[in-house]
Write a protein that holds these residues in place. Structure first.
Motif, PDB file in Angstrom:
ATOM      1  N   ASP A   7      48.937  36.066  35.923  1.00  0.00           N
ATOM      2  CA  ASP A   7      49.732  37.032  35.177  1.00  0.00           C
ATOM      3  C   ASP A   7      50.866  37.503  36.077  1.00  0.00           C
ATOM      4  O   ASP A   7      50.652  37.819  37.247  1.00  0.00           O
ATOM      5  CB  ASP A   7      48.887  38.238  34.757  1.00  0.00           C
ATOM      6  CG  ASP A   7      47.881  37.906  33.675  1.00  0.00           C
ATOM      7  OD1 ASP A   7      48.176  37.009  32.860  1.00  0.00           O
ATOM      8  OD2 ASP A   7      46.824  38.536  33.630  1.00  0.00           O
TER       9      ASP A   7
ATOM     10  N   ARG B  75      53.638  40.465  36.394  1.00  0.00           N
ATOM     11  CA  ARG B  75      53.828  41.815  35.863  1.00  0.00           C
ATOM     12  C   ARG B  75      54.959  42.528  36.596  1.00  0.00           C
ATOM     13  O   ARG B  75      55.084  42.432  37.811  1.00  0.00           O
ATOM     14  CB  ARG B  75      52.541  42.623  36.014  1.00  0.00           C
ATOM     15  CG  ARG B  75      51.304  41.954  35.433  1.00  0.00           C
ATOM     16  CD  ARG B  75      50.120  42.899  35.469  1.00  0.00           C
ATOM     17  NE  ARG B  75      48.840  42.259  35.285  1.00  0.00           N
ATOM     18  CZ  ARG B  75      48.337  41.864  34.125  1.00  0.00           C
ATOM     19  NH1 ARG B  75      49.040  42.016  33.030  1.00  0.00           N
ATOM     20  NH2 ARG B  75      47.150  41.308  34.070  1.00  0.00           N
TER      21      ARG B  75
ATOM     22  N   SER C 266      54.159  42.401  31.013  1.00  0.00           N
ATOM     23  CA  SER C 266      53.341  41.294  31.505  1.00  0.00           C
ATOM     24  C   SER C 266      53.619  39.969  30.810  1.00  0.00           C
ATOM     25  O   SER C 266      53.921  39.939  29.615  1.00  0.00           O
ATOM     26  CB  SER C 266      51.857  41.645  31.318  1.00  0.00           C
ATOM     27  OG  SER C 266      51.534  42.828  32.007  1.00  0.00           O
TER      28      SER C 266
ATOM     29  N   HIS D 253      50.644  46.500  29.992  1.00  0.00           N
ATOM     30  CA  HIS D 253      49.381  46.923  30.592  1.00  0.00           C
ATOM     31  C   HIS D 253      49.586  48.259  31.305  1.00  0.00           C
ATOM     32  O   HIS D 253      50.688  48.543  31.796  1.00  0.00           O
ATOM     33  CB  HIS D 253      48.899  45.882  31.608  1.00  0.00           C
ATOM     34  CG  HIS D 253      48.405  44.620  30.986  1.00  0.00           C
ATOM     35  ND1 HIS D 253      49.188  43.807  30.209  1.00  0.00           N
ATOM     36  CD2 HIS D 253      47.188  44.035  31.032  1.00  0.00           C
ATOM     37  CE1 HIS D 253      48.478  42.772  29.798  1.00  0.00           C
ATOM     38  NE2 HIS D 253      47.260  42.881  30.288  1.00  0.00           N
TER      39      HIS D 253
ATOM     40  N   TYR E 262      46.420  48.678  36.292  1.00  0.00           N
ATOM     41  CA  TYR E 262      46.130  47.256  36.480  1.00  0.00           C
ATOM     42  C   TYR E 262      46.764  46.711  37.762  1.00  0.00           C
ATOM     43  O   TYR E 262      46.360  45.674  38.253  1.00  0.00           O
ATOM     44  CB  TYR E 262      46.634  46.444  35.278  1.00  0.00           C
ATOM     45  CG  TYR E 262      45.647  46.345  34.152  1.00  0.00           C
ATOM     46  CD1 TYR E 262      45.123  47.484  33.562  1.00  0.00           C
ATOM     47  CD2 TYR E 262      45.246  45.119  33.661  1.00  0.00           C
ATOM     48  CE1 TYR E 262      44.223  47.407  32.517  1.00  0.00           C
ATOM     49  CE2 TYR E 262      44.342  45.023  32.620  1.00  0.00           C
ATOM     50  CZ  TYR E 262      43.828  46.176  32.059  1.00  0.00           C
ATOM     51  OH  TYR E 262      42.937  46.081  31.037  1.00  0.00           O
TER      52      TYR E 262
ATOM     53  N   ASN F 191      38.682  46.311  26.694  1.00  0.00           N
ATOM     54  CA  ASN F 191      39.994  46.443  27.325  1.00  0.00           C
ATOM     55  C   ASN F 191      40.840  45.223  26.993  1.00  0.00           C
ATOM     56  O   ASN F 191      40.466  44.413  26.170  1.00  0.00           O
ATOM     57  CB  ASN F 191      39.851  46.649  28.828  1.00  0.00           C
ATOM     58  CG  ASN F 191      39.413  48.068  29.155  1.00  0.00           C
ATOM     59  OD1 ASN F 191      39.107  48.844  28.266  1.00  0.00           O
ATOM     60  ND2 ASN F 191      39.370  48.396  30.418  1.00  0.00           N
ATOM     61  N   THR F 192      41.959  45.069  27.664  1.00  0.00           N
ATOM     62  CA  THR F 192      42.955  44.064  27.317  1.00  0.00           C
ATOM     63  C   THR F 192      42.415  42.645  27.271  1.00  0.00           C
ATOM     64  O   THR F 192      42.772  41.879  26.405  1.00  0.00           O
ATOM     65  CB  THR F 192      44.129  44.137  28.319  1.00  0.00           C
ATOM     66  OG1 THR F 192      44.583  45.490  28.326  1.00  0.00           O
ATOM     67  CG2 THR F 192      45.257  43.238  27.919  1.00  0.00           C
TER      68      THR F 192
END
Length: 85
Positions: A13, A15, A24, A47, A51, A62-63
């Motif tokens: 990921d 971000r 993200s 996010h 995070y 959660n995500t």
């Protein structure tokens, strides 16, 4: 920041902090090994800033899917799977 993430499949990921959240992108095919090469990045939902320092199993609801794990941005993982700082 870049986080190594194990969700439904292993990926990275990318971000960026913007307006109090982490905007993200998922990089599903991994990071390019050569300078000048590009890989697809798919924008995902924003996010929470928390995070940025999270490392461990993501709680259900959660995500990410329950049981997913995520490394801190200071971590990098080699192709062999070894995590280094």
């Amino acid at each position: 920041m870049i986080q190594h993430h194990f969700a439904s499949r292993e990926h990275y990921d990318f971000r960026l902090e913007h307006d109090g959240v982490l905007v993200s992108w998922a990089v599903p095919k991994g990071l390019p090994e050569e300078s000048g090469r590009n890989h697809l990045a798919v924008m995902t939902e924003d996010h929470p800033l928390e995070y940025a320092t999270f490392e461990g199993t993501i709680p259900k609801g959660n995500t990410a899917p329950a049981g997913s794990t995520c490394g801190t941005p200071a971590s990098t993982t080699s192709r062999s799977g070894a995590t280094t700082r």
